[in-house]
Motif scaffolding. Sequence first.
Motif, PDB file in Angstrom:
ATOM      1  N   VAL A   1      -5.516   0.671   5.844  1.00  0.00           N
ATOM      2  CA  VAL A   1      -5.383  -0.623   5.172  1.00  0.00           C
ATOM      3  C   VAL A   1      -6.173  -1.678   5.944  1.00  0.00           C
ATOM      4  O   VAL A   1      -6.917  -2.466   5.346  1.00  0.00           O
TER       5      VAL A   1
ATOM      6  N   MET B   1      -1.294   2.379   8.616  1.00  0.00           N
ATOM      7  CA  MET B   1      -1.788   1.016   8.466  1.00  0.00           C
ATOM      8  C   MET B   1      -3.260   0.888   8.842  1.00  0.00           C
ATOM      9  O   MET B   1      -3.933  -0.035   8.393  1.00  0.00           O
TER      10      MET B   1
ATOM     11  N   ASP C   1      -0.670   4.132   0.712  1.00  0.00           N
ATOM     12  CA  ASP C   1      -1.491   5.053   1.492  1.00  0.00           C
ATOM     13  C   ASP C   1      -0.636   5.810   2.497  1.00  0.00           C
ATOM     14  O   ASP C   1       0.214   5.224   3.157  1.00  0.00           O
TER      15      ASP C   1
ATOM     16  N   ARG D   1       2.975  -1.589   3.961  1.00  0.00           N
ATOM     17  CA  ARG D   1       2.786  -0.198   3.581  1.00  0.00           C
ATOM     18  C   ARG D   1       4.132   0.467   3.362  1.00  0.00           C
ATOM     19  O   ARG D   1       5.067   0.291   4.142  1.00  0.00           O
TER      20      ARG D   1
ATOM     21  N   SER E   1       0.843  -1.200   0.000  1.00  0.00           N
ATOM     22  CA  SER E   1       0.000   0.000   0.000  1.00  0.00           C
ATOM     23  C   SER E   1       0.876   1.247   0.000  1.00  0.00           C
ATOM     24  O   SER E   1       1.874   1.319   0.721  1.00  0.00           O
TER      25      SER E   1
ATOM     26  N   ASN F   1       6.060   3.203   3.978  1.00  0.00           N
ATOM     27  CA  ASN F   1       6.066   4.335   4.892  1.00  0.00           C
ATOM     28  C   ASN F   1       7.011   5.448   4.464  1.00  0.00           C
ATOM     29  O   ASN F   1       6.923   6.550   4.958  1.00  0.00           O
TER      30      ASN F   1
END
Length: 187
Positions: A99, A96, A92, A115, A90, A117
């Motif tokens: 998600v 988290m 995003d 993810r 991800s 980061n």
Amino acid sequence: MAGLVAAASAAGAAQETSKKFIMHSAPKPVARIQFEDSKGQSRSLADFRGKIVLLNIWATWCVPCRKEMPALDHLQKTLGGDDFEVVPLSIDRGGMDGVRKFYAEVGILKLGMYRDNSGSATRELGAVGIPTTLLIDREGREIGRLIGPAEWDSPEMIEFIRCVIAGHRAAPFSAEATQAVTPTCRG
């Protein structure tokens, strides 16, 4: 009649996906990226060495990404194990929790949560859009790529991934990157 039309449409979409999957004539190095897992632990692709990895770069706000996640979950359920893993990465920025919420909403049960980061994975991996999926060999090298969504749990894709796991080459291969029109095994 409507069911027959829907089945034909799904089969056509799966075949179109296989036409978009670019297999490289030779494995390519993959950038060393760091990301976090669902427990906040730092991970990298090196953690998956020895497995064939389907690295899917996605986001909860990406409509095509959201649509293909259940198929990726089913692919992981079908083929995941010591030899193969779907790694949904991800991008995003919200952490988290977003998600986790998405996984719960759509019933994702078999996929791990990862993810980016740092926010650099798409650039470092050369992803021009999302979803972008890299097929990575057991040594951590990119052997293929697909830009855009796919029906990852279609019979054609499952057979294609099984061939890669078994160590066979997907047809056809040439001196340059080519498109796998019909994913079949070659010895």
